[in-house]
Design an enzyme around this catalytic site. Structure first.
Site, PDB file in Angstrom:
ATOM      1  N   LYS A 119      55.146  53.096  79.039  1.00 59.01           N
ATOM      2  CA  LYS A 119      54.898  54.342  79.767  1.00 59.01           C
ATOM      3  C   LYS A 119      56.211  55.064  80.113  1.00 59.01           C
ATOM      4  O   LYS A 119      56.215  56.281  80.272  1.00 59.01           O
ATOM      5  CB  LYS A 119      54.125  54.058  81.055  1.00 59.01           C
ATOM      6  CG  LYS A 119      52.805  53.325  80.878  1.00 59.01           C
ATOM      7  CD  LYS A 119      51.769  54.136  80.117  1.00 59.01           C
ATOM      8  CE  LYS A 119      50.359  53.586  80.254  1.00 59.01           C
ATOM      9  NZ  LYS A 119      50.148  52.271  79.632  1.00 59.01           N
TER      10      LYS A 119
HETATM   11  C1  LIG Z   1      49.026  51.766  78.974  1.00 61.92           C
HETATM   12  C2  LIG Z   1      49.258  50.543  78.200  1.00 61.92           C
HETATM   13  C3  LIG Z   1      48.564  50.291  77.012  1.00 61.92           C
HETATM   14  C4  LIG Z   1      47.497  51.218  76.495  1.00 61.92           C
HETATM   15  O1  LIG Z   1      48.040  52.427  76.043  1.00 61.92           O
HETATM   16  P1  LIG Z   1      47.098  53.700  75.816  1.00 61.92           P
HETATM   17  O2  LIG Z   1      48.015  54.815  75.493  1.00 61.92           O
HETATM   18  O3  LIG Z   1      46.396  53.908  77.135  1.00 61.92           O
HETATM   19  O4  LIG Z   1      46.152  53.367  74.737  1.00 61.92           O
HETATM   20  C5  LIG Z   1      48.872  49.140  76.315  1.00 61.92           C
HETATM   21  N1  LIG Z   1      49.793  48.272  76.762  1.00 61.92           N
HETATM   22  C6  LIG Z   1      50.474  48.482  77.897  1.00 61.92           C
HETATM   23  C7  LIG Z   1      51.456  47.477  78.344  1.00 61.92           C
HETATM   24  C8  LIG Z   1      50.245  49.629  78.652  1.00 61.92           C
HETATM   25  O5  LIG Z   1      50.929  49.828  79.780  1.00 61.92           O
END
Ligand SMILES: *Cc1c(COP(=O)(O)O)cnc(C)c1O
Length: 494
Positions: free
Chosen positions: A113
């Site tokens: 993120k």
């Molecule tokens: C948010 C997240 C995901 C999922 O990603 P999306 O974009 O919501 O599909 C997978 N792994 C981790 C560690 C995340 O923080």
């Protein structure tokens, strides 16, 4: 650069500038903003292949954010991708066991993120300035664990903004929770809700859609915006690293320029994998997009049957950031495979809301050929963590392990040996109990925090500074609310 405008997937807004789309976050009709025309790469791959992360980020993002000046966008990029990442490569690719892990967790909160949320505050501020908005921007965010912390970190003490994060009180890891509740910054608010991530996400969507409430906020000089991956300001920065991964593989002579590669993405809200799909549409030679789900396998079922059905038991898993039954960004794919038919998209999304499911037409199904849906159970996920560690000494987190397990299964089923990159979305340090438990039962008697030290002893990899001594930091947020009280809480804060 060809000017790109945005429109709502549900038809209610069009001819919207990139800045306006970022500021609004979600379209006024509840739809998501999509480019009216997908930008095509205006340079050859050859021209891009030796760029560092910052240069490449600027070059790719300028295709989407065409109302930003060069100086504006470069400044956003340079402020975001700096020494808050613990490697100058920002997102290195490492080869283990014949597959390539794109490590997207080198930012301050140890999850992918950060790749988008470290730049979003700058994009938002620039967009607000361009549009002469003088209201205070209130970022309202629901999190399954990682978005919240990354958004808090990105927006903390950013002038002219407040950030409010709702997380499922019992649906995140101890370390994720502690990361959020110890957040500093005079404009940060963190609230646990009694409910799951979908409840939090629905609550936030409802607040955004509440015209009365938004009018009142406007009168008080506030405007809401979203840091969730429904905001194109989140999506666009994520397109960059698929190009970057590709060029790293070219540099390592794993592939030649122009060869295709496959991408595996551990998926929840469908944001990360959608970014890979956008990269492909721009002109990156992506073969299959492999969508990896955990036990909450709505997407696996969708890709395999054409039916999306959220009415099922919500399972709390060891990969909590993927514990989602309503994948918001799928709407952008639905829009695409519906031939950009906004009425059809709107109809399906309304059916989902009313009935809890929808089914796409055969014609739409045929347009899903770029995708492959797989899922891994918790047991398989843990087994793969151990197996990879024993084979290579490389430790992956539970989310990445879902993708790795699905990849292994994909290869054995399809015999497709195309070079493949796995989006490695979190550091194993963020999910110590599950990861260490996978390696050896003896670790089950330790707390999440004690296991940070144990993981360090086992892997000899430095403890990332984002979580070092996290258990000793003061807890600054302890508010919990019922899922129906979210609006009230926002009112109290503002
Ligand atoms: C948010 C997240 C995901 C999922 O990603 P999306 O974009 O919501 O599909 C997978 N792994 C981790 C560690 C995340 O923080």
């Amino acid at each position: 650069m060809k000017q790109i405008k945005y429109k709502s997937t549900r038809g209610g807004q069009k001819n919207i500038s990139p800045s306006q789309a970022i500021i609004q976050g979600i379209a006024s009709d509840g739809g998501l903003f999509v480019p009216e025309e997908m930008p095509k790469l205006e340079y050859s791959l050859e021209k891009l292949k030796d760029m560092n992360y910052q240069k490449l980020a600027y070059t790719i993002m300028q295709h989407f954010l065409t109302d930003f000046t060069e100086d504006e966008l470069r400044e956003c990029v340079n402020k975001a991708y700096d020494t808050k990442f613990d490697t100058p490569k920002i997102a290195p690719v490492v080869k283990k066991d014949g597959v390539y892990f794109l490590e997207l967790f080198h930012g301050p909160t140890l999850a992918f993120k950060d790749m988008a949320l470290s730049i979003l505050p700058y994009l938002l501020k620039t967009a607000a300035k361009k549009l002469n908005i003088e209201k205070e921007i209130v970022i309202l965010t629901a999190t399954s664990g990682d978005t919240g912390k990354a958004a808090l970190e990105g927006f903390a003490n950013v002038e002219g903004t407040k950030i409010i994060v709702f997380f499922p009180q019992d649906g995140v890891s101890e370390i994720q929770k502690r990361q959020m509740t110890t957040q500093t910054g005079n404009n940060t608010y963190v609230i646990g809700i009694e409910g799951n991530f979908d409840d939090a996400q629905n609550g936030v969507k409802e607040i955004f859609g509440d015209k009365e409430f938004n009018k009142k906020l406007n009168e008080n000089n506030y405007m809401l915006s979203s840091a969730n991956s429904i905001n194109i300001g989140r999506l666009v920065p994520q397109v960059v690293y698929y190009f970057y991964a590709y060029f790293q593989m070219v540099k390592e002579k794993e592939i030649s320029l122009g060869d295709i590669f496959n991408v595996v993405v551990p998926t929840g809200n469908f944001g990360n994998i959608l970014a890979a799909y956008y990269a492909k549409q721009m002109g990156l030679p992506v073969g299959k997009l492999i969508c990896a789900s955990n036990d909450n396998k709505v997407l696996y079922d969708f890709f395999n049957t054409g039916k999306y059905d959220k009415d099922r038991e919500f399972i709390l898993t060891i990969s909590p950031s993927m514990d989602i039954l309503i994948s918001s960004n799928l709407e952008r794919l639905i829009f695409k495979i519906a031939g950009e038919d906004t009425n059809k998209t709107k109809e399906l999304m309304e059916t989902l809301k009313v009935k809890g499911n929808y089914e796409i037409t055969n014609e739409m199904k045929e347009r899903l050929g770029d995708f492959y849906g797989g899922f891994a159970t918790q047991e398989e996920t843990l087994k793969r963590i151990k197996e990879l560690f024993e084979k290579t000494g490389y430790l992956i987190d539970t989310h990445t392990a879902v993708a790795y397990a699905v990849y292994k299964d994909y290869v054995s089923k399809t015999k497709d040996m195309t070079k493949t990159v796995i989006a490695s979305t979190a550091s194993p340090y963020k999910f110590t109990t599950s990861v260490m438990g996978a390696i050896d039962k003896k670790y089950k008697d330790y707390s999440d925090f004690e296991l940070i030290e144990k993981m360090n002893e086992l892997t000899k990899k430095d403890i990332p500074k984002g979580i070092k001594d996290i258990d000793k930091r003061p807890i600054l947020h302890n508010k919990v609310c019922k899922k129906n009280d979210m609006k009230k809480v926002v009112e109290e804060i503002l």
